[in-house]
Design a protein around this motif. Structure first.
Motif, PDB file in Angstrom:
ATOM      1  N   LYS A 175       0.834  -1.207   0.000  1.00 55.47           N
ATOM      2  CA  LYS A 175       0.000   0.000   0.000  1.00 55.47           C
ATOM      3  C   LYS A 175       0.869   1.257   0.000  1.00 55.47           C
ATOM      4  O   LYS A 175       0.614   2.201  -0.730  1.00 55.47           O
ATOM      5  CB  LYS A 175      -0.924   0.017   1.228  1.00 55.47           C
ATOM      6  N   VAL A 176       1.900   1.247   0.847  1.00 56.95           N
ATOM      7  CA  VAL A 176       2.802   2.406   0.923  1.00 56.95           C
ATOM      8  C   VAL A 176       3.511   2.608  -0.404  1.00 56.95           C
ATOM      9  O   VAL A 176       3.603   3.715  -0.922  1.00 56.95           O
ATOM     10  CB  VAL A 176       3.822   2.244   2.074  1.00 56.95           C
ATOM     11  N   LYS A 177       3.996   1.522  -1.005  1.00 62.16           N
ATOM     12  CA  LYS A 177       4.678   1.620  -2.306  1.00 62.16           C
ATOM     13  C   LYS A 177       3.763   2.228  -3.362  1.00 62.16           C
ATOM     14  O   LYS A 177       4.177   3.071  -4.134  1.00 62.16           O
ATOM     15  CB  LYS A 177       5.136   0.240  -2.787  1.00 62.16           C
ATOM     16  N   SER A 178       2.506   1.794  -3.371  1.00 59.07           N
ATOM     17  CA  SER A 178       1.606   2.322  -4.391  1.00 59.07           C
ATOM     18  C   SER A 178       1.290   3.794  -4.141  1.00 59.07           C
ATOM     19  O   SER A 178       1.114   4.556  -5.071  1.00 59.07           O
ATOM     20  CB  SER A 178       0.322   1.497  -4.466  1.00 59.07           C
ATOM     21  N   LEU A 179       1.220   4.190  -2.855  1.00 58.30           N
ATOM     22  CA  LEU A 179       0.940   5.594  -2.547  1.00 58.30           C
ATOM     23  C   LEU A 179       2.075   6.518  -2.958  1.00 58.30           C
ATOM     24  O   LEU A 179       1.858   7.618  -3.419  1.00 58.30           O
ATOM     25  CB  LEU A 179       0.658   5.771  -1.046  1.00 58.30           C
ATOM     26  N   VAL A 180       3.310   6.069  -2.774  1.00 57.54           N
ATOM     27  CA  VAL A 180       4.451   6.930  -3.106  1.00 57.54           C
ATOM     28  C   VAL A 180       4.976   6.680  -4.509  1.00 57.54           C
ATOM     29  O   VAL A 180       5.960   7.241  -4.926  1.00 57.54           O
ATOM     30  CB  VAL A 180       5.603   6.796  -2.079  1.00 57.54           C
ATOM     31  N   GLY A 181       4.288   5.811  -5.252  1.00 63.29           N
ATOM     32  CA  GLY A 181       4.667   5.607  -6.649  1.00 63.29           C
ATOM     33  C   GLY A 181       5.760   4.583  -6.849  1.00 63.29           C
ATOM     34  O   GLY A 181       6.363   4.522  -7.902  1.00 63.29           O
ATOM     35  N   LEU A 182       6.028   3.729  -5.852  1.00 67.85           N
ATOM     36  CA  LEU A 182       7.071   2.721  -6.013  1.00 67.85           C
ATOM     37  C   LEU A 182       6.492   1.365  -6.379  1.00 67.85           C
ATOM     38  O   LEU A 182       7.224   0.439  -6.648  1.00 67.85           O
ATOM     39  CB  LEU A 182       7.881   2.587  -4.718  1.00 67.85           C
ATOM     40  N   GLY A 183       5.183   1.239  -6.358  1.00 62.64           N
ATOM     41  CA  GLY A 183       4.550  -0.028  -6.691  1.00 62.64           C
ATOM     42  C   GLY A 183       4.612  -0.280  -8.187  1.00 62.64           C
ATOM     43  O   GLY A 183       5.205   0.472  -8.942  1.00 62.64           O
ATOM     44  N   GLU A 184       3.974  -1.343  -8.617  1.00 59.23           N
ATOM     45  CA  GLU A 184       3.953  -1.696 -10.035  1.00 59.23           C
ATOM     46  C   GLU A 184       3.196  -0.627 -10.812  1.00 59.23           C
ATOM     47  O   GLU A 184       2.001  -0.440 -10.625  1.00 59.23           O
ATOM     48  CB  GLU A 184       3.288  -3.064 -10.215  1.00 59.23           C
ATOM     49  N   ALA A 185       3.887   0.115 -11.649  1.00 62.04           N
ATOM     50  CA  ALA A 185       3.262   1.183 -12.426  1.00 62.04           C
ATOM     51  C   ALA A 185       2.479   0.581 -13.582  1.00 62.04           C
ATOM     52  O   ALA A 185       2.845  -0.448 -14.126  1.00 62.04           O
ATOM     53  CB  ALA A 185       4.331   2.132 -12.959  1.00 62.04           C
ATOM     54  N   LYS A 186       1.399   1.253 -13.958  1.00 60.77           N
ATOM     55  CA  LYS A 186       0.576   0.801 -15.066  1.00 60.77           C
ATOM     56  C   LYS A 186       0.944   1.575 -16.324  1.00 60.77           C
ATOM     57  O   LYS A 186       1.423   2.690 -16.246  1.00 60.77           O
ATOM     58  CB  LYS A 186      -0.903   1.038 -14.751  1.00 60.77           C
ATOM     59  N   ILE A 187       0.673   0.962 -17.468  1.00 65.31           N
ATOM     60  CA  ILE A 187       0.865   1.660 -18.740  1.00 65.31           C
ATOM     61  C   ILE A 187      -0.216   2.728 -18.828  1.00 65.31           C
ATOM     62  O   ILE A 187      -1.389   2.443 -18.605  1.00 65.31           O
ATOM     63  CB  ILE A 187       0.744   0.675 -19.921  1.00 65.31           C
ATOM     64  N   PRO A 188       0.149   3.973 -19.131  1.00 61.63           N
ATOM     65  CA  PRO A 188      -0.864   5.023 -19.252  1.00 61.63           C
ATOM     66  C   PRO A 188      -1.892   4.649 -20.320  1.00 61.63           C
ATOM     67  O   PRO A 188      -1.536   4.132 -21.375  1.00 61.63           O
ATOM     68  CB  PRO A 188      -0.060   6.254 -19.678  1.00 61.63           C
ATOM     69  N   GLU A 189      -3.164   4.889 -20.018  1.00 58.50           N
ATOM     70  CA  GLU A 189      -4.233   4.525 -20.947  1.00 58.50           C
ATOM     71  C   GLU A 189      -4.760   5.757 -21.677  1.00 58.50           C
ATOM     72  O   GLU A 189      -4.984   6.793 -21.069  1.00 58.50           O
ATOM     73  CB  GLU A 189      -5.362   3.842 -20.197  1.00 58.50           C
ATOM     74  N   ILE A 190      -4.953   5.593 -22.964  1.00 59.68           N
ATOM     75  CA  ILE A 190      -5.491   6.656 -23.805  1.00 59.68           C
ATOM     76  C   ILE A 190      -7.014   6.593 -23.702  1.00 59.68           C
ATOM     77  O   ILE A 190      -7.603   5.536 -23.913  1.00 59.68           O
ATOM     78  CB  ILE A 190      -5.022   6.465 -25.263  1.00 59.68           C
ATOM     79  N   ASP A 191      -7.652   7.707 -23.349  1.00 59.44           N
ATOM     80  CA  ASP A 191      -9.108   7.695 -23.195  1.00 59.44           C
ATOM     81  C   ASP A 191      -9.802   7.740 -24.562  1.00 59.44           C
ATOM     82  O   ASP A 191      -9.153   7.807 -25.607  1.00 59.44           O
ATOM     83  CB  ASP A 191      -9.584   8.809 -22.257  1.00 59.44           C
ATOM     84  N   LYS A 192     -11.129   7.691 -24.545  1.00 58.11           N
ATOM     85  CA  LYS A 192     -11.906   7.645 -25.789  1.00 58.11           C
ATOM     86  C   LYS A 192     -11.719   8.887 -26.646  1.00 58.11           C
ATOM     87  O   LYS A 192     -11.912   8.848 -27.852  1.00 58.11           O
ATOM     88  CB  LYS A 192     -13.392   7.460 -25.464  1.00 58.11           C
ATOM     89  N   LYS A 193     -11.347   9.999 -26.016  1.00 58.41           N
ATOM     90  CA  LYS A 193     -11.124  11.238 -26.764  1.00 58.41           C
ATOM     91  C   LYS A 193      -9.733  11.289 -27.390  1.00 58.41           C
ATOM     92  O   LYS A 193      -9.421  12.194 -28.141  1.00 58.41           O
ATOM     93  CB  LYS A 193     -11.311  12.446 -25.845  1.00 58.41           C
ATOM     94  N   GLY A 194      -8.860  10.324 -27.039  1.00 58.89           N
ATOM     95  CA  GLY A 194      -7.503  10.310 -27.575  1.00 58.89           C
ATOM     96  C   GLY A 194      -6.508  11.062 -26.714  1.00 58.89           C
ATOM     97  O   GLY A 194      -5.430  11.430 -27.177  1.00 58.89           O
ATOM     98  N   VAL A 195      -6.840  11.274 -25.431  1.00 57.78           N
ATOM     99  CA  VAL A 195      -5.977  12.021 -24.510  1.00 57.78           C
ATOM    100  C   VAL A 195      -5.410  11.064 -23.474  1.00 57.78           C
ATOM    101  O   VAL A 195      -6.099  10.167 -22.995  1.00 57.78           O
ATOM    102  CB  VAL A 195      -6.770  13.156 -23.813  1.00 57.78           C
ATOM    103  N   VAL A 196      -4.136  11.250 -23.116  1.00 52.85           N
ATOM    104  CA  VAL A 196      -3.515  10.429 -22.083  1.00 52.85           C
ATOM    105  C   VAL A 196      -2.633  11.304 -21.199  1.00 52.85           C
ATOM    106  O   VAL A 196      -1.931  12.184 -21.686  1.00 52.85           O
ATOM    107  CB  VAL A 196      -2.703   9.262 -22.704  1.00 52.85           C
TER     108      VAL A 196
END
Length: 197
Positions: free
Chosen positions: A35-56
């Motif tokens: 939980k701490v890792k995910s809060l501070v950004g050290l956890g498993e990062a996700k691939i940024p997702e492009i929304d339906k409008k084409g913005v990421v």
């Protein structure tokens, strides 16, 4: 009766209870750590997702995840990439052969020049605006030739070029006997302001 047997049973029960407690504590610690890792950004990062409008939004993405996103980016449409943390905004379009066209039509800082660049699938720059060694560049919007509207001599052609782009189905860039072709999906994103160099 053997006195050693009850002592052996009692010590086994105490040992097993201790094992269970230690197991619960260590499992609780590992969950808390995640939980701490995910809060501070050290956890498993996700691939940024492009929304339906084409913005990421890539503000919190790692370099590795950005590369994965670039590989999996949809073809034939504009994608607006924003990074609010670094104040960087870009607009790109990936062709079916993996080339990427970057257009900088509406600069966030209005004193900067409009420009474009094309990279191959490995990120090597193939062509860019304002390059005296590039030779003649021609933009074909739905097969109508607009020359090079990014050339300072042709700056007056830019408004007409932008209008044509907003309605076009295809963009072709011709230079040194090479033709780069891009579909113009999500053309409404061309209005968004980007970071210009």
């Amino acid at each position: 009766m053997n006195v050693k047997l009850p002592i052996l049973i009692l010590s086994t029960v105490i040992a097993c209870t201790g094992c269970q407690t230690a197991k619960k504590v260590s499992s609780g610690v590992s969950k808390t750590t995640e939980k701490v890792k995910s809060l501070v950004g050290l956890g498993e990062a996700k691939i940024p997702e492009i929304d339906k409008k084409g913005v990421v939004d890539v503000s919190k993405a790692t370099l590795e995840k950005l590369e994965q996103m670039k590989i999996n980016m949809p073809t034939g449409q504009w994608v607006y990439i924003e990074n609010d943390l670094q104040g960087f905004y870009t607009l790109q379009n990936k062709s079916t052969d993996g080339n990427i066209l970057y257009l900088r039509l509406n600069c966030k800082i209005t004193t900067q020049k409009t420009s474009f660049s094309i990279e191959d699938k490995d990120g090597k720059e193939l062509l860019k605006a304002h390059d005296p060694e590039a030779g003649q560049v021609q933009f074909l919007i739905d097969n109508k030739n607009y020359g090079n509207p990014f050339d300072l001599v042709n700056a007056k052609k830019m408004p007409t070029f932008k209008t044509a782009l907003s309605k076009a189905k295809s963009i072709k860039v011709f230079n040194n006997a090479k033709l780069y072709t891009f579909a113009n999906g999500k053309a409404e994103l061309l209005e968004k302001p980007v970071t210009c160099n």
